[in-house]
Design a protein around this motif. Structure first.
Motif, PDB file in Angstrom:
ATOM      1  N   ASP A  91      -3.569   0.421  -5.143  1.00  0.00           N
ATOM      2  CA  ASP A  91      -3.749   1.864  -4.485  1.00  0.00           C
ATOM      3  C   ASP A  91      -3.900   1.497  -2.895  1.00  0.00           C
ATOM      4  N   PRO A  92      -4.129   2.325  -2.167  1.00  0.00           N
ATOM      5  CA  PRO A  92      -4.409   1.932  -0.739  1.00  0.00           C
ATOM      6  C   PRO A  92      -5.465   0.969  -0.283  1.00  0.00           C
ATOM      7  N   GLU A 135      -8.028   7.067   3.344  1.00  0.00           N
ATOM      8  CA  GLU A 135      -8.897   6.873   2.242  1.00  0.00           C
ATOM      9  C   GLU A 135     -10.223   7.428   2.919  1.00  0.00           C
ATOM     10  N   GLU A 192     -13.929   6.399   1.058  1.00  0.00           N
ATOM     11  CA  GLU A 192     -13.477   5.576  -0.203  1.00  0.00           C
ATOM     12  C   GLU A 192     -14.002   4.084   0.273  1.00  0.00           C
ATOM     13  N   ILE A 243       0.756  -1.257  -0.091  1.00  0.00           N
ATOM     14  CA  ILE A 243       0.064   0.038   0.043  1.00  0.00           C
ATOM     15  C   ILE A 243       0.894   1.392  -0.160  1.00  0.00           C
ATOM     16  N   SER A 248      -7.221  -0.705  -2.903  1.00  0.00           N
ATOM     17  CA  SER A 248      -7.081  -2.174  -3.379  1.00  0.00           C
ATOM     18  C   SER A 248      -6.005  -3.096  -2.883  1.00  0.00           C
ATOM     19  N   GLY A 260       1.805   1.976  -3.550  1.00  0.00           N
ATOM     20  CA  GLY A 260       0.417   2.424  -4.072  1.00  0.00           C
ATOM     21  C   GLY A 260       0.289   3.834  -3.996  1.00  0.00           C
ATOM     22  N   ARG A 261       0.883   4.831  -3.270  1.00  0.00           N
ATOM     23  CA  ARG A 261       0.760   6.138  -3.324  1.00  0.00           C
ATOM     24  C   ARG A 261       1.139   6.908  -4.321  1.00  0.00           C
ATOM     25  N   THR A 262       2.168   6.186  -5.074  1.00  0.00           N
ATOM     26  CA  THR A 262       2.949   6.944  -6.033  1.00  0.00           C
ATOM     27  C   THR A 262       2.360   7.139  -7.414  1.00  0.00           C
ATOM     28  N   GLY A 263       1.084   6.480  -7.437  1.00  0.00           N
ATOM     29  CA  GLY A 263       0.340   6.691  -8.582  1.00  0.00           C
ATOM     30  C   GLY A 263       0.552   5.599  -9.739  1.00  0.00           C
ATOM     31  N   SER A 264       1.679   5.110  -9.902  1.00  0.00           N
ATOM     32  CA  SER A 264       2.133   4.381 -11.030  1.00  0.00           C
ATOM     33  C   SER A 264       2.078   2.958 -10.570  1.00  0.00           C
TER      34      SER A 264
END
Length: 295
Positions: free
Chosen positions: A110-111, A169, A172, A99, A113, A102-106
């Motif tokens: 993501d946090p 999050e 979400e 996770i 999923s 996952g915060r890098t966007g690439s």
């Protein structure tokens, strides 16, 4: 400067306290036998610091004789056990990374999923740690300092950071039940790892490194009947006498003068207390002054 002048007020206070603790039931000779140690501890700071170590060395030697160390853990761990230790640590580090990256966007996750696979990985790692814990201090990897109890504290902190990332999050999460399940697993695993750390620190104390993780003493206290036995008292007296002579031999002239003055002061305090008769007091003073090697 006289011999009495060499005793400072601080030394005199310590000597007075030491003499006060001398049992009134002791004879004059028994009380005088303790004077050299009283003087040494009161007037020689370095000796006072070393004295507990000298006594504990004799106590440990006696405990080794009467209370042999006992086995409390397997002597060796298998190669498979060591590999499982490595796997547990790797999984423990991968879990929050799922996770965090996952915060890098690439990244693929993501946090939200990544919450469930991260929680599952934390649960698996915790389960492995709990299973491995009984033999951990016999693990060569632990002996090298890689798997000590502080490791669990570090993992707890890293996992807590992962939990905080998922919690950010916010709303979400309510649209992803699997993420909520993953978050619950993360929280439970993090708390479990913290609890495990408490037990791990206790295990480290019970199986210290000098015992090679295999042997500990059932009790570190010297039994009262043993401490009062003539055999033990004789051993302790011999060791303290050897140490006292060594201290005197390496002391400076001023330190030796302070030791002599302190010993004379202790004799005077015993006389003032009534432990010594005037004749015994005079004889004790002459005996102290005539000793050239502080025996």
């Amino acid at each position: 400067m006289t011999e009495r002048d060499l005793s400072t007020d601080a030394v005199n206070v310590q000597l007075a306290e030491a003499v006060r603790r001398v049992p009134a039931t002791l004879s004059a000779e028994e009380a005088l036998a303790g004077v050299p140690v009283m003087a040494l501890l009161a007037s020689h700071a370095d000796a006072a610091k070393a004295y507990p170590t000298i006594v504990s060395t004799v106590e440990r030697a006696e405990l080794d004789r009467v209370k042999p160390l006992r086995d409390v853990a397997p002597k060796r761990t298998s190669r498979a056990y060591r590999w499982w230790s490595v796997i547990a640590l790797v999984v423990a580090l991968i879990a929050p990374a799922l996770i965090m990256t996952g915060r890098t966007g690439s990244a693929a996750l993501d946090p939200v999923s990544g919450a469930l696979p991260s929680g599952l990985a934390m649960a698996v790692a915790l389960g492995l740690f709990v299973w491995l814990e009984p033999k951990r201090t016999s693990n060569p990897l632990y002996r090298a300092g890689n798997f000590g109890a502080p490791m669990f504290v570090l993992i707890t902190v890293i996992w807590a950071i992962g939990v905080s990332i998922v919690l950010r999050e916010g709303e979400e999460l309510q649209f992803h039940p699997e993420a909520i399940l993953g978050l619950v697993l993360q929280i439970v695993a993090t708390i479990g790892c913290l609890v495990l750390a408490v037990f791990a620190f206790r295990h480290d104390r019970e199986r210290p490194q000098w015992a090679d993780g295999r042997k500990v003493r059932e009790s570190s206290a010297l039994p009262a009947e043993l401490a009062e036995s003539p055999e033990y008292r004789a051993k302790l007296e011999r060791r303290v006498t050897e140490w006292r002579r060594h201290v005197y031999g390496v002391s400076t002239a001023d330190e030796r003068a302070a030791l002599l003055a302190a010993e004379l002061e202790a004799v005077r305090l015993l006389a003032d207390r009534g432990t010594l008769t005037p004749a015994q007091f005079d004889e004790a003073q002459q005996r102290v002054r005539s000793r050239s090697d502080w025996r």
